[in-house]
Design a protein around this motif. Structure first.
Motif, mmCIF file in Angstrom:
data_model
loop_
_atom_site.group_PDB
_atom_site.id
_atom_site.type_symbol
_atom_site.label_atom_id
_atom_site.label_comp_id
_atom_site.label_asym_id
_atom_site.label_seq_id
_atom_site.Cartn_x
_atom_site.Cartn_y
_atom_site.Cartn_z
ATOM 1 N N UNK A 1 63.801 77.076 12.531
ATOM 2 C CA UNK A 1 63.659 75.734 11.957
ATOM 3 C C UNK A 1 62.912 75.772 10.629
ATOM 4 N N UNK A 2 63.459 75.099 9.616
ATOM 5 C CA UNK A 2 62.875 75.121 8.275
ATOM 6 C C UNK A 2 61.889 73.973 8.075
ATOM 7 N N UNK A 3 60.770 74.303 7.449
ATOM 8 C CA UNK A 3 59.722 73.300 7.248
ATOM 9 C C UNK A 3 60.077 72.197 6.257
ATOM 10 N N UNK B 1 59.041 70.292 20.781
ATOM 11 C CA UNK B 1 59.698 70.335 19.462
ATOM 12 C C UNK B 1 58.994 69.376 18.502
ATOM 13 N N UNK B 2 58.703 68.200 18.985
ATOM 14 C CA UNK B 2 58.036 67.188 18.147
ATOM 15 C C UNK B 2 56.708 67.734 17.626
ATOM 16 N N UNK B 3 55.966 68.322 18.532
ATOM 17 C CA UNK B 3 54.645 68.841 18.133
ATOM 18 C C UNK B 3 54.792 69.951 17.109
ATOM 19 N N UNK B 4 55.809 70.798 17.325
ATOM 20 C CA UNK B 4 56.010 71.933 16.426
ATOM 21 C C UNK B 4 56.431 71.447 15.039
ATOM 22 N N UNK B 5 57.325 70.489 15.022
ATOM 23 C CA UNK B 5 57.800 69.960 13.737
ATOM 24 C C UNK B 5 56.648 69.296 12.991
ATOM 25 N N UNK B 6 55.806 68.619 13.725
ATOM 26 C CA UNK B 6 54.648 67.969 13.096
ATOM 27 C C UNK B 6 53.749 68.989 12.418
ATOM 28 N N UNK B 7 53.668 70.160 13.019
ATOM 29 C CA UNK B 7 52.848 71.230 12.438
ATOM 30 C C UNK B 7 53.487 71.790 11.186
ATOM 31 N N UNK B 8 54.806 71.948 11.233
ATOM 32 C CA UNK B 8 55.475 72.657 10.140
ATOM 33 C C UNK B 8 55.861 71.743 8.983
#
Lengths: 800, 139
Positions: free
Chosen positions: B58-60, B80-87
């Motif tokens: 997944x691209x930031x 996924x939501x948490x990870x995307x929020x980080x990236x």
């Protein structure tokens, strides 16, 4: 709402008034109480302090006593001693009184005791002093005696020297001898006395010296006593003054408090008086306003009554004129029914008169509706210019016969707004109708403009300018009022109800617009209307007017329910020639019975009927037809007085409403419309058979992209197949969790394709609590899916 | 002449169902090709079939993500939501779900997801609608 607000304000004021009154009472009472206390304290302050008076009295008594003693000592007047005794008694009484006043204060009473002792000692000393000087009297008396005896002695010696020769010799030798003896005795006694006196004098002198010493000592003692007494008196005085000061301070504080409360009291009193004044004033004002209002409304009522009377007289003329024509010409036709001579003209006159009559009645109805705010504004797209062109067409014949040029300048072409087309048409027609009526020659120019106010709003401006008779300047202001025409001559010459412009102004006002007029008598008038409209899209729904051509009333049963035979006859006449069965009922009960027996398709129901009115009958008919779900019944309400209120209230009873008088095409529109609905209503499909899937949603999603659509179907087939296979593998391993995960994954696409049965099976598997029934459900799912797959493949084959 | 550096507008789809993955992917691509021809921008729709795939690839710079709640191997959309929020600094996230997992979906919203799309016949419409809104504001 306004009155309600007024009442709240009034009630609040009254409550405030009561509160302030209570507060004034309370503060007044407090002021009175405080004043009492202050006065008491002041009284105490003003009262001569008894103790101080006594102390001062005692002091002055002692000084006076001293003076008395001194006076006595100097004058030897016994009256001074009497006075002195009096003073002593007075002092004793004062001391007793002082003792009595001071009995509560221990230190004060002990001082008083000390003072009493000292005063007693002082008076004793003064007594001693007084008695001391009393012995001196003896010495003085003795001196007097000595002087007297000295005088006697002198007399005796003189007697010796003064005896005569004859007397001496002869007459009283005896006397002489006796006298000589006496004088010798006297002189001896005198000598003795003298020596006694001298002895006494010397004794007295010595005593005086002693007395002087004693007096000196007494005086010294007295001095000390006096000093001590003065000290005590001073202390007592000081203490009393302190007490007085304290009491005065308390009094002053009480006065201050009273002052504060007095201030509050005065403030509240002023507030109370102001509020009272305000309430009284507002009451008087209201009274005055009310009286003025009564007078004004009385005047208005009179004016209105006069206007109404005038209106009724005008209206009766306007109504009677066409009625007379209708009645007269109809009578002529009846007399000669077969005569063709002028028949068509006669019929045209009757028709024209009927139209005119209808216009008058509609004007009155419109005015009433507008006055009572019973008019709703529709919001539908329409073209204002089209309505103007329609109105101009209506009056073209009239202007042609008068040699008047009618023109239209449309500066806002092909624009659509959202509004009430009918009301706009009414405004346009009324204004143009007036212009046509009052213009005998020249021109009538109509202009349409628009001023853009915002992206969504536009101000539509209509100008109607004529070269007619014009309006007098004095009448311009009231030209839009009801029942007003310029004067009776105009009414007589040109006719009209006098409501046209009033209706126009009310309609314009209802739309939130403005109407203005400029006019010059004899030259013409210019009416300008400005109404804000929302800009609409260019899509005006076109009503398909051709439907009646394709709709037949064959096999239709129409029941006419009306108590007026004329109306039944008219309706029959209108429906004459139509291939439908027509039934009649003359009241609500009859209508109900006939409806139950004959099951009509349409009931034309008059509202106002005796015994049972149209509404009640319609309700009962609906109730009776509740069980007959296969039979569709439409009930159309007919009445001369159908209002918006009735329409809204009885919406679920009646399918349509027709205002009397109605034209033939209006009736057909409704009846044919009902028939069309009947024709297009199809019977329901068998609800028990559910399709295995439905590709409509997928087609909608993929749009016109067929490759996308096919791809999705293929994906569905592949993914669902793979999922089911995976579930079978996991079933062998008894991995329920994995089975449920896969079931969840492939269930959603089934829902998308509306493969309901398969979806429900998969959901059952997903929510299974144990593995046992899963095998059965999975097998069913496989079978169902295979069917779906086959059908999909067939569908694909056919679409190729 | 040098090549012009075009902006790449990334859209991510994290969905383990092949059907929905493809549906949304193709649907969005189709829509972009028809409605958004932009010479200054390229659109890239990336799909991820599992949480692992997403985590690795997944691209930031992704601007929009459609996330299925229930993923493989018991992974959930919440991760996924948490990870995307980080990236990602500015990525809009929308949850896809057909389940009545109100509380689970709500917890995703609390974590930063911007909305929920139910997997019904209107799902594709909502995906396009969200995309359109985003593109209008982005432009």
């Amino acid at each position: 709402m306004f009155k309600y607000k007024d009442s709240i304000i009034e009630a609040s004021l009254i409550i405030l008034f009561t509160l302030i009154l209570i507060l004034v009472g309370v503060t007044g009472f407090l002021v009175w109480k405080r004043t009492e206390v202050t006065l008491d304290k002041a009284e105490i302050g003003l009262q001569p302090k008894e103790n101080l008076m006594l102390i001062k009295g005692i002091n002055s008594d002692m000084i006076e006593a001293e003076n008395m003693i001194l006076a006595f000592n100097l004058s030897r007047d016994s009256s001074h001693m009497k006075d002195y005794d009096l003073i002593v008694r007075k002092t004793a009484v004062k001391l007793l009184d002082l003792r009595a006043y001071s009995h509560q204060d221990k230190s004060f009473s002990s001082e008083v005791d000390t003072l009493t002792d000292l005063v007693a000692d002082k008076y004793l000393i003064m007594d001693s002093l007084a008695h001391l000087r009393n012995n001196y009297r003896v010495s003085e008396a003795m001196k007097k005696v000595v002087r007297r005896t000295s005088a006697v002695k002198q007399n005796v010696s003189d007697q010796k020297n003064d005896s005569g020769l004859m007397e001496k010799l002869f007459r009283k030798k005896r006397d002489r001898q006796r006298k000589q003896q006496e004088s010798e005795q006297n002189s001896t006694e005198l000598s003795k006395l003298k020596s006694d006196l001298y002895t006494l004098n010397s004794t007295e002198s010595r005593k005086e010296l002693i007395n002087n010493n004693i007096e000196y000592q007494l005086l010294q003692t007295e001095k000390k006593l006096t000093e001590a007494i003065n000290v005590i008196l001073l202390n007592l005085e000081k203490e009393e003054r302190e007490h007085l000061k304290i009491e005065l301070n308390i009094g002053a504080e009480a006065a201050k408090d009273t002052q504060g409360i007095m201030l509050v009291f005065l403030t509240l009193l002023i507030l109370l008086i102001s509020l009272s004044a305000y309430l009284i004033r507002s009451y008087l004002n209201k009274n005055k306003e009310h009286q003025l209002f009564l007078i004004e409304s009385g005047k208005q009522k009179e004016e209105l009554a006069a206007s109404k009377l005038r209106f009724i007289s005008i209206l009766s003329h306007e109504i009677k004129t066409p009625l007379h024509a209708i009645s007269g010409f109809s009578e002529q036709l009846m007399k000669n029914p077969n005569s063709q001579n002028g028949k068509s003209e006669t019929i045209e006159m009757i028709n024209e008169s009927a139209r005119h009559l209808m216009q008058i009645v509609n004007d009155v109805l419109d005015y009433t509706k507008l006055e009572f705010n019973k008019v709703a504004i529709l919001k539908e797209p329409f073209n204002p210019a089209e309505q103007i062109e329609f109105a101009l067409q209506l009056f073209q014949k009239n202007v042609d016969s008068k040699n008047v040029e009618l023109s239209f300048d449309n500066q806002w072409k092909k624009r659509v707004v959202l509004g009430d087309q009918i009301k706009w048409r009414q405004i346009v027609v009324n204004l143009i109708s007036n212009a046509v009526k009052f213009t005998d020659s020249g021109s009538i120019h109509v202009q349409l403009l628009a001023l853009t106010q915002s992206d969504r709003q536009v101000l539509v401006k209509l100008v109607v300018k004529d070269t007619g008779i014009g309006i007098d300047e004095k009448e311009l202001k009231s030209i839009f009022e009801e029942f007003k025409q310029e004067n009776d001559h105009i009414t007589v010459k040109y006719g009209g109800s006098g409501l046209g412009l009033n209706i126009v102004s009310l309609l314009v006002e209802l739309h939130g617009g403005y109407i203005t007029v400029r006019s010059e008598k004899g030259k013409g008038s210019e009416f300008t209307v400005e109404i804000p409209y929302q800009i609409g899209t260019s899509d005006i729904p076109q009503i398909d007017k051709k439907q009646e051509e394709f709709v037949s009333l064959e096999n239709m049963t129409i029941l006419i329910a009306d108590d007026e035979p004329y109306n039944i006859k008219l309706l029959r006449k209108m429906l004459e020639g139509m291939p439908c069965q027509i039934l009649e009922a003359t009241n609500g009960n009859e209508a109900l019975e006939m409806a139950k027996i004959f099951n009509p398709d349409v009931i034309l129901m008059d509202i106002r009927m005796p015994d049972k009115n149209g509404v009640e009958a319609a309700i009962e008919i609906r109730e009776a037809f509740k069980g007959k779900e296969n039979h569709i019944l439409s009930i159309v309400a007919l009445s001369a007085g159908i209002t918006e209120e009735i329409k809204n209230k009885d919406l679920d009873i009646f399918d349509a409403f027709l205002d009397k008088p109605f034209r033939e095409n209006e009736l057909f529109e409704i009846v044919f419309g009902i028939k069309k609905d009947l024709n297009t209503q199809s019977k329901d499909e068998n609800p028990d058979v559910q399709p295995l899937f439905n590709l409509e949603t997928l087609k909608k999603t993929t749009g016109t992209n067929t490759s996308f659509f096919k791809e999705m179907v293929e994906t569905f087939i592949e993914s669902t197949q793979n999922g089911l296979n995976e579930m079978s593998v996991n079933l062998k391993k008894s991995e329920l969790n994995q089975i449920q995960l896969v079931a969840h994954r492939i269930a959603a696409p089934c829902k998308h394709l509306e493969a309901v049965a398969l979806y429900e099976l998969l959901k059952q598997i997903e929510h299974a609590k144990e593995i046992d029934p899963v095998e059965k459900w999975l097998n069913e799912a496989h079978l169902l899916f295979n069917q779906i797959k086959e059908l999909l493949e067939i569908e694909f084959q056919s679409s190729k | 002449m040098g090549a012009v550096n075009k902006e790449v507008y990334r859209i991510g789809i994290i969905e383990d169902s092949v059907f929905y993955n493809q549906l949304i992917h193709r649907g969005i691509e189709d829509h972009l090709n028809r409605c958004h021809v932009d010479h200054n921008r390229d659109y890239l729709v990336e799909t991820f079939m599992s949480y692992d795939d997403f985590y690795r690839n997944f691209n930031g710079n992704t601007k929009l993500a459609f996330i299925d709640y229930q993923l493989d191997n018991n992974a959930t959309g919440l991760w996924v939501v948490k990870e995307i929020r980080e990236r990602c600094t500015n990525c809009q996230m929308y949850m896809l779900s057909d389940a009545k997992r109100i509380w689970d979906l709500y917890s995703c919203i609390l974590e930063g997801a911007d909305g929920i799309i139910l997997k019904d016949k209107e799902a594709m419409f909502w995906c396009k609608y969200i995309l359109e809104n985003l593109l209008i504001n982005h432009v």
